[in-house]
Design an enzyme around this catalytic site. Structure first.
Site, PDB file in Angstrom:
ATOM      1  N   ARG A 174       0.099  54.034 -21.551  1.00  0.00           N
ATOM      2  CA  ARG A 174      -0.007  55.466 -21.824  1.00  0.00           C
ATOM      3  C   ARG A 174       1.149  56.264 -21.222  1.00  0.00           C
ATOM      4  O   ARG A 174       1.702  57.155 -21.871  1.00  0.00           O
ATOM      5  CB  ARG A 174      -1.353  55.986 -21.305  1.00  0.00           C
ATOM      6  CG  ARG A 174      -2.539  55.484 -22.122  1.00  0.00           C
ATOM      7  CD  ARG A 174      -3.856  55.842 -21.508  1.00  0.00           C
ATOM      8  NE  ARG A 174      -4.051  55.139 -20.236  1.00  0.00           N
ATOM      9  CZ  ARG A 174      -5.196  55.163 -19.549  1.00  0.00           C
ATOM     10  NH1 ARG A 174      -6.230  55.841 -20.010  1.00  0.00           N
ATOM     11  NH2 ARG A 174      -5.311  54.508 -18.415  1.00  0.00           N
TER      12      ARG A 174
ATOM     13  N   ASP B 102       6.600  44.706 -22.885  1.00  0.00           N
ATOM     14  CA  ASP B 102       5.192  44.734 -22.489  1.00  0.00           C
ATOM     15  C   ASP B 102       4.531  43.495 -23.066  1.00  0.00           C
ATOM     16  O   ASP B 102       4.480  43.326 -24.279  1.00  0.00           O
ATOM     17  CB  ASP B 102       4.510  46.004 -23.017  1.00  0.00           C
ATOM     18  CG  ASP B 102       3.121  46.203 -22.435  1.00  0.00           C
ATOM     19  OD1 ASP B 102       2.372  45.209 -22.366  1.00  0.00           O
ATOM     20  OD2 ASP B 102       2.794  47.328 -22.038  1.00  0.00           O
TER      21      ASP B 102
ATOM     22  N   CYS C  64       8.405  54.986 -10.755  1.00  0.00           N
ATOM     23  CA  CYS C  64       7.318  55.908 -10.399  1.00  0.00           C
ATOM     24  C   CYS C  64       5.971  55.198 -10.535  1.00  0.00           C
ATOM     25  O   CYS C  64       4.932  55.868 -10.591  1.00  0.00           O
ATOM     26  CB  CYS C  64       7.333  57.131 -11.309  1.00  0.00           C
ATOM     27  SG  CYS C  64       8.545  58.367 -10.857  1.00  0.00           S
ATOM     28  N   ALA C  65       5.976  53.882 -10.607  1.00  0.00           N
ATOM     29  CA  ALA C  65       4.741  53.144 -10.882  1.00  0.00           C
ATOM     30  C   ALA C  65       4.084  52.652  -9.603  1.00  0.00           C
ATOM     31  O   ALA C  65       3.133  53.242  -9.101  1.00  0.00           O
ATOM     32  CB  ALA C  65       5.043  51.979 -11.822  1.00  0.00           C
ATOM     33  N   ARG C  66       4.601  51.565  -9.043  1.00  0.00           N
ATOM     34  CA  ARG C  66       4.031  50.975  -7.845  1.00  0.00           C
ATOM     35  C   ARG C  66       5.138  50.366  -6.996  1.00  0.00           C
ATOM     36  O   ARG C  66       6.054  49.727  -7.515  1.00  0.00           O
ATOM     37  CB  ARG C  66       3.001  49.884  -8.191  1.00  0.00           C
ATOM     38  CG  ARG C  66       1.632  50.427  -8.577  1.00  0.00           C
ATOM     39  CD  ARG C  66       0.911  50.967  -7.354  1.00  0.00           C
ATOM     40  NE  ARG C  66      -0.366  51.581  -7.689  1.00  0.00           N
ATOM     41  CZ  ARG C  66      -0.551  52.880  -7.873  1.00  0.00           C
ATOM     42  NH1 ARG C  66       0.489  53.712  -7.806  1.00  0.00           N
ATOM     43  NH2 ARG C  66      -1.755  53.366  -8.119  1.00  0.00           N
TER      44      ARG C  66
ATOM     45  N   GLU D 171       4.401  52.480   2.533  1.00  0.00           N
ATOM     46  CA  GLU D 171       4.377  53.944   2.466  1.00  0.00           C
ATOM     47  C   GLU D 171       3.662  54.515   3.685  1.00  0.00           C
ATOM     48  O   GLU D 171       2.489  54.210   3.893  1.00  0.00           O
ATOM     49  CB  GLU D 171       3.687  54.407   1.178  1.00  0.00           C
ATOM     50  CG  GLU D 171       4.436  53.989  -0.076  1.00  0.00           C
ATOM     51  CD  GLU D 171       3.835  54.560  -1.357  1.00  0.00           C
ATOM     52  OE1 GLU D 171       2.791  55.266  -1.279  1.00  0.00           O
ATOM     53  OE2 GLU D 171       4.403  54.323  -2.434  1.00  0.00           O
TER      54      GLU D 171
ATOM     55  N   HIS E 295       6.185  59.829  -3.001  1.00  0.00           N
ATOM     56  CA  HIS E 295       4.991  59.530  -3.796  1.00  0.00           C
ATOM     57  C   HIS E 295       4.304  60.823  -4.256  1.00  0.00           C
ATOM     58  O   HIS E 295       3.126  61.058  -3.950  1.00  0.00           O
ATOM     59  CB  HIS E 295       4.007  58.654  -3.018  1.00  0.00           C
ATOM     60  CG  HIS E 295       3.084  57.879  -3.930  1.00  0.00           C
ATOM     61  ND1 HIS E 295       2.512  56.684  -3.571  1.00  0.00           N
ATOM     62  CD2 HIS E 295       2.644  58.126  -5.195  1.00  0.00           C
ATOM     63  CE1 HIS E 295       1.756  56.239  -4.551  1.00  0.00           C
ATOM     64  NE2 HIS E 295       1.822  57.110  -5.545  1.00  0.00           N
TER      65      HIS E 295
ATOM     66  N   GLY F 143       4.320  61.849  -7.611  1.00  0.00           N
ATOM     67  CA  GLY F 143       4.218  61.845  -9.070  1.00  0.00           C
ATOM     68  C   GLY F 143       3.016  62.601  -9.596  1.00  0.00           C
ATOM     69  O   GLY F 143       3.052  63.160 -10.694  1.00  0.00           O
ATOM     70  N   ALA F 144       1.924  62.617  -8.828  1.00  0.00           N
ATOM     71  CA  ALA F 144       0.717  63.325  -9.264  1.00  0.00           C
ATOM     72  C   ALA F 144       0.558  64.673  -8.573  1.00  0.00           C
ATOM     73  O   ALA F 144      -0.468  65.333  -8.746  1.00  0.00           O
ATOM     74  CB  ALA F 144      -0.518  62.469  -8.990  1.00  0.00           C
TER      75      ALA F 144
END
Length: 526
Positions: free
Chosen positions: A150, A170, A229-231, A260, A278, A280-281
């Site tokens: 997504r 993917d 920006c994932a993990r 982190e 961190h 991103g959100a």
């Protein structure tokens, strides 16, 4: 009235929803964090962000704990296995930060391409140095998106507005689906070699840890940009630092890190790196959505309903007796996925003599097993079908009648990449133990768990002896072995092992003249 312990800061919107529903809310103050084991003792639900580590010890201390709400997407900081063992439901907020994470990925890419943070810092020092900050344009460049779910799809959609060419990698996306989304589906190694900029959008699992390895970093284009920006843990940070020092790639941007906050700040402070903590959100909109979504999931779980974002939901609506069947379906699906070794396109699940309420949950459990090697905990019983649909994986389930004295059986057939794997399983004994009873046309019986070495070979003397000798020399103990053969001079051996098979040893096994096909899988790896 349920008691809810909120261990990390949560937007007031979600807190108000919980309060209006009659929940008793206890907020953990900063100076109380050392007392979490005490504070959790009598609560029904725990809410955390990423700061609080929900360990097995903490879960065991929650004597009345029924649900853990992770206000965010990832559950890396929650011991989900321990929660499942204790019967504690884990829910998250998987869709709330999609837009924020997408936009932050693009923001980092733009900042990196135009050296905006360095130019801003220079201006704040009172310097006017126009010639120092020479950037690159995104127009006409190739963006490689690793993980085309997504968020990856949203990043690609926005990048097309910059007139970028999109390639994606993917393992769970069909090439036709990618084309409809305006992307060319390629292997990860081709993506690494072709992309001018690479952005990561995949969960951290055993298969994706250090996905961007030293070897792949060495194959990146000169001047290429890398955004994560994932993990944390998806990139070999030591190898990346060496490449940045050498100037073999253009730069990197990070919002997530292996540790982190980082213990070693060399990467974050590197002049070719744009680093954020961190965030991103961390938008007003995302924080409100995350708190609201988490609150709704908690209230549904506490009311005995099936939350739409359950990470470890055991499908209780089908009854407690369904759990062994769900475990069987998931194990068969995961084993098929690991053995297939390519992007799945179709999963057929056939069930004999099973009650209708069991059939749909069992088929979804098998689908969850198929997707879990690549997606980890981000796939669950509720979202598995939607994720599969987005990746072009077709699920076909069939319920069949059989004589009343026949055992309840489940068969999964997974197809993709011109290959297919077919496995049939059943439950045995009072403990409802899951076992494989047929594999690729061979009749044999083994438990689908642990480390398995699967070999198809010519049916000639001495094969098992050679296997034992090679494994023994590598210090690998055989826990049990299962053999079968069929007409045509071929045989099958499934060995359960106590230790992992070294790559060199596996190559030796596969190279034996009697061995036709070989595969090593670890069903417990994450």
């Amino acid at each position: 009235m349920p008691k809810i312990l909120v261990a990390d800061p949560l937007d007031s919107y979600g807190l108000d929803l919980l309060a209006k529903a009659g929940a008793e809310i206890r907020l953990v103050a900063p100076d109380e964090r050392g007392r979490l084991l005490e504070l959790i003792a009598d609560v029904d639900a725990l809410v955390v962000r990423s700061a609080t580590k929900v360990t097995a010890e903490l879960l065991r201390a929650g004597k009345q704990l029924k649900v853990v709400g992770r206000a965010g997407v990832g559950v890396d900081n929650v011991d989900v296995d321990a929660a499942t063992d204790l019967g504690i439901l884990v829910v998250n907020a998987p869709t709330a930060n999609l837009t924020s994470a997408t936009e932050h990925s693009l923001a980092l890419l733009l900042a990196l391409a135009r050296q905006i943070p360095a130019a801003d810092a220079s201006m704040k020092e009172g310097k006017w140095d126009r010639t120092r900050f020479v950037g690159v344009e995104l127009q006409g460049k190739t963006l490689g998106v690793i993980g085309f779910g997504r968020i990856g799809q949203r990043v690609a959609e926005r990048a097309k507005a910059f007139e970028m060419e999109i390639i994606a990698s993917d393992p769970f996306l069909d090439a036709g689906v990618a084309r409809r989304l305006g992307a060319e589906l390629v292997s990860i190694d081709e993506l690494i070699a072709r992309a001018d900029a690479i952005t990561l959008h995949t969960p951290l699992t055993a298969e994706t840890r250090e996905l961007i390895s030293r070897e792949r970093i060495a194959r990146m284009k000169p001047g290429a940009l890398l955004v994560n920006c994932a993990r944390g843990g998806l990139i070999d940070e030591e190898a990346l630092l060496e490449a940045l020092d050498a100037g073999t790639i253009g730069g990197a941007a990070f919002d997530v890190y292996l540790e982190e906050p980082p213990k070693d700040w060399l990467l974050a402070r590197h002049p070719r790196v744009v680093a954020t903590p961190h965030i991103g959100a961390q938008t007003r909109e995302a924080q409100e959505r995350i708190s609201a979504e988490t609150a709704h999931m908690l209230l549904a779980a506490l009311a005995g309903e099936m939350p739409a974002a359950a990470v470890n939901l055991p499908f209780r609506p089908a009854g407690a007796r369904s759990e062994p069947y769900l475990k069987l379906g998931e194990r068969l699906g995961k084993l098929a996925s690991l053995l297939l070794g390519s992007a799945p396109q179709r999963l057929d699940v056939e069930m004999w003599n099973l009650e209708e309420p069991l059939c749909h949950p069992l088929a979804v459990a098998a689908l969850k097993g198929v997707l879990s090697p690549a997606l980890g905990h981000s796939v669950n019983y509720v979202n598995a079908e939607r994720i599969a649909e987005g990746r072009g994986v077709e699920l076909v389930r069939t319920a069949r009648a059989a004589p009343a004295d026949d055992p309840h059986r489940v068969s999964v057939r997974l197809s993709g990449g011109g290959k297919s794997v077919e496995i049939e399983g059943a439950l045995f004994g009072a403990e409802s133990e899951a076992r494989v009873v047929r594999f690729s046309g061979y009749r044999l019986e083994f438990r689908p768990e642990g480390k398995l070495l699967v070999l198809e070979n010519r049916d000639v003397p001495g094969v098992v002896g050679k296997l034992g000798t090679l494994l023994g020399a590598a210090g690998v103990n055989i826990a049990d072995i299962h053999l079968a053969r069929r007409e045509g001079g071929e045989a099958l051996a499934v060995l359960r092992l106590d230790q992992s098979v070294p790559a060199e040893t596996f190559e030796q096994l596969a190279a034996q003249p009697e061995v036709l096909r070989a595969k090593y899988v670890d069903l417990e790896a994450r």
